[in-house]
Design a protein around this motif. Structure first.
Motif, short mmCIF file in Angstrom:
data_model
loop_
_atom_site.label_atom_id
_atom_site.label_comp_id
_atom_site.label_asym_id
_atom_site.label_seq_id
_atom_site.Cartn_x
_atom_site.Cartn_y
_atom_site.Cartn_z
N ARG A 66 36.84 6.90 -75.14
CA ARG A 66 36.53 5.61 -74.50
C ARG A 66 37.51 4.51 -74.86
N GLU A 93 45.17 -1.37 -67.22
CA GLU A 93 43.73 -1.52 -67.37
C GLU A 93 42.98 -0.80 -66.25
N ASP A 94 43.49 -0.88 -65.02
CA ASP A 94 42.84 -0.18 -63.91
C ASP A 94 42.83 1.33 -64.16
N LEU A 97 40.24 2.12 -66.86
CA LEU A 97 38.88 2.01 -66.32
C LEU A 97 38.53 3.24 -65.49
N ARG A 98 39.47 3.72 -64.67
CA ARG A 98 39.22 4.92 -63.86
C ARG A 98 38.95 6.13 -64.77
N GLY A 100 37.33 5.95 -67.48
CA GLY A 100 36.08 5.71 -68.18
C GLY A 100 36.25 5.05 -69.54
N ARG A 101 37.40 4.49 -69.79
CA ARG A 101 37.64 3.84 -71.09
C ARG A 101 37.11 2.41 -71.05
N THR A 102 36.62 1.96 -72.19
CA THR A 102 35.98 0.65 -72.23
C THR A 102 36.60 -0.32 -73.24
N LEU A 155 37.20 -3.61 -71.68
CA LEU A 155 37.66 -3.41 -70.31
C LEU A 155 36.48 -3.48 -69.35
N ALA A 156 36.66 -4.24 -68.30
CA ALA A 156 35.63 -4.37 -67.27
C ALA A 156 36.32 -4.47 -65.92
N PRO A 157 35.72 -3.90 -64.88
CA PRO A 157 36.34 -3.98 -63.55
C PRO A 157 36.54 -5.44 -63.14
N ARG A 158 37.67 -5.70 -62.49
CA ARG A 158 37.96 -7.03 -61.96
C ARG A 158 37.32 -7.19 -60.60
#
Length: 174
Positions: A66, A93-94, A97-98, A100-102, A155-158
């Motif tokens: 993660r 970062e995108d 996130l794909r 599944g890393r946080t 990390l969080a989706p934009r």
């Protein structure tokens, strides 16, 4: 003007080496130079291109499921402060996130380092803070001769560009 941010390839390594050479204060340690040279040849990452030349890069390591770590990041000395570093972080970062890393980690030199020159790494620390990283702790024994500082970023989706929250009236209707 940066014309392209794209995945790093082995063919970009010499361009990345030239970026490192433009930053002798930040990359003055021969062992660090060797590790960075190896990273741009072996690790995943992204490059910022301008007119066919590498003007910046970032490499990463994935240590756990993660999390990921920025292992090396640099922007050519004459191009620093123009948004290239921030532009390199977006696709990184995108990608994470794909996967599944946080959490994204990065180490830099701490302001508590006794040998740091005035303003030596202030811009680096300010860059990470401006891009959502939070100073987590100093690690004085991690690197010989320097006090390391750990920064972390959740990390969080934009939200898509132009996104606006729905307007809701007091009765709860959209």
């Amino acid at each position: 003007m940066v014309t392209e941010i794209r995945p790093l390839t082995v063919d970009d390594a010499e361009g990345c080496d030239a970026v490192v050479a433009s930053l002798p204060y930040h990359f003055g340690d021969p062992d660090g130079q060797r590790m960075c040279n190896a990273a741009v040849r072996e690790q995943d990452g992204f490059v910022a291109m301008d007119g066919g030349s590498v003007v910046g890069f970032v490499t990463l390591a994935r240590h756990y499921d993660r999390t990921a770590e920025i292992t090396w990041m640099a922007v050519r000395a004459d191009r620093r402060g123009g948004g290239i570093g921030s532009a390199l972080l977006r696709p990184l970062e995108d990608l994470l996130l794909r996967e599944g890393r946080t959490l994204l980690l990065v180490f830099t030199v701490s302001p508590a380092d006794p040998d740091e020159i005035p303003d030596g790494y202030n811009a680096t620390r300010a860059f990470y803070a401006a891009n959502g990283f939070v100073a987590a702790r100093d690690l004085p024994d991690l690197w010989p001769g320097d006090t390391a500082m750990l920064f972390v970023k959740p990390l969080a989706p934009r939200k898509p560009t132009g996104w606006r929250p729905p307007v809701v009236d007091l009765c709860g209707r959209a």
